[in-house]
Scaffold this motif. Structure first.
Motif, PDB file in Angstrom:
ATOM      1  N   SER A   1      78.644  41.461  66.218  1.00 32.28           N
ATOM      2  CA  SER A   1      77.205  41.407  66.544  1.00 32.28           C
ATOM      3  C   SER A   1      76.625  40.051  66.169  1.00 32.28           C
ATOM      4  CB  SER A   1      76.458  42.535  65.837  1.00 32.28           C
ATOM      5  OG  SER A   1      76.902  43.785  66.277  1.00 32.28           O
TER       6      SER A   1
ATOM      7  N   THR B   1      70.731  36.535  75.314  1.00 31.91           N
ATOM      8  CA  THR B   1      72.035  37.144  75.556  1.00 31.91           C
ATOM      9  C   THR B   1      72.313  38.186  74.485  1.00 31.91           C
ATOM     10  OG1 THR B   1      73.135  35.392  74.294  1.00 31.91           O
ATOM     11  CG2 THR B   1      72.978  35.090  76.675  1.00 31.91           C
TER      12      THR B   1
ATOM     13  N   SER C   1      77.556  39.285  70.446  1.00 31.31           N
ATOM     14  CA  SER C   1      78.965  39.271  70.832  1.00 31.31           C
ATOM     15  C   SER C   1      79.857  39.394  69.606  1.00 31.31           C
ATOM     16  CB  SER C   1      79.298  37.980  71.589  1.00 31.31           C
ATOM     17  OG  SER C   1      78.557  37.883  72.783  1.00 31.31           O
ATOM     18  N   ASN C   2      81.119  39.662  69.880  1.00 29.12           N
ATOM     19  CA  ASN C   2      82.133  39.807  68.840  1.00 29.12           C
ATOM     20  C   ASN C   2      83.122  38.650  68.962  1.00 29.12           C
ATOM     21  OD1 ASN C   2      84.918  40.917  67.868  1.00 29.12           O
ATOM     22  ND2 ASN C   2      83.388  42.268  66.963  1.00 29.12           N
ATOM     23  N   TYR C   3      83.526  38.083  67.822  1.00 32.98           N
ATOM     24  CA  TYR C   3      84.443  36.941  67.846  1.00 32.98           C
ATOM     25  C   TYR C   3      85.591  37.142  66.862  1.00 32.98           C
ATOM     26  CZ  TYR C   3      80.671  34.561  70.320  1.00 32.98           C
ATOM     27  OH  TYR C   3      79.704  34.215  71.238  1.00 32.98           O
TER      28      TYR C   3
END
Length: 122
Positions: A99, A106, A109-111
Motif C-alpha cells: 500500500s 493513482t 501499489s505493492n513493491y
C-alpha cells in the motif's frame, strides 16, 4: 517509480546474527506495511515478519524470539535483526512494501525488493 534496495545478507555460522536493511526510494507519500519474506530452494515464499506504519508487528512462529523487525518511517527503511540463526533460516530474503502511495491520482501499489541471500552454516 519506487525501488526497494536490500542489504545485509551473507554467510554466518549457526547461532550467529545478521541485520538486513531495506530502503525504499522514489516519490513516496506513505507506506502502510513493510515486511520481510523468504524463499528457500524448492519452497514457496513465506512471511517472516511485518510492521505497520504505526509500529504494529507480526512474526512467523518460526522466528519469534529470534528475529526483530523495526522501521524508520522518515527514511522509508525497514530492518530485520536476525539472532540465533539456524541452518533452516537459509533462504533468499525479500523486502516488501505494501500500500505504497506515490500519487494522489493513482491507487496504492505493492513493491518487492530483488532479494538478498542469507546462508547459515552448521
Amino acid at each position: 517509480q519506487v525501488q526497494l534496495v536490500e542489504s545485509g545478507g551473507g554467510l554466518v555460522q549457526a547461532g550467529g546474527s545478521l541485520r538486513l536493511s531495506c530502503a525504499a526510494s522514489g516519490i513516496i507519500f506513505s507506506i502502510n506495511a513493510m515486511g520481510w519474506y523468504r524463499q528457500a530452494p524448492g519452497k514457496q515464499r513465506e512471511l517472516v515478519a511485518i510492521i505497520t506504519s504505526l509500529g504494529s508487528t507480526n512474526y512467523a512462529d518460526f522466528v519469534k524470539g529470534r528475529f526483530t523487525i523495526s522501521r524508520d518511517n522518515a527514511k522509508n527503511t525497514v530492518y530485520l535483526q536476525m539472532d540465533t540463526l539456524k541452518p533452516e533460516d537459509t533462504a533468499v530474503y525479500y523486502c516488501n512494501a505494501d500500500s505504497v502511495v506515490t500519487s494522489l491520482y493513482t491507487p496504492p501499489s505493492n513493491y518487492w525488493g530483488q532479494g538478498t541471500q542469507v546462508t547459515v552454516s552448521s
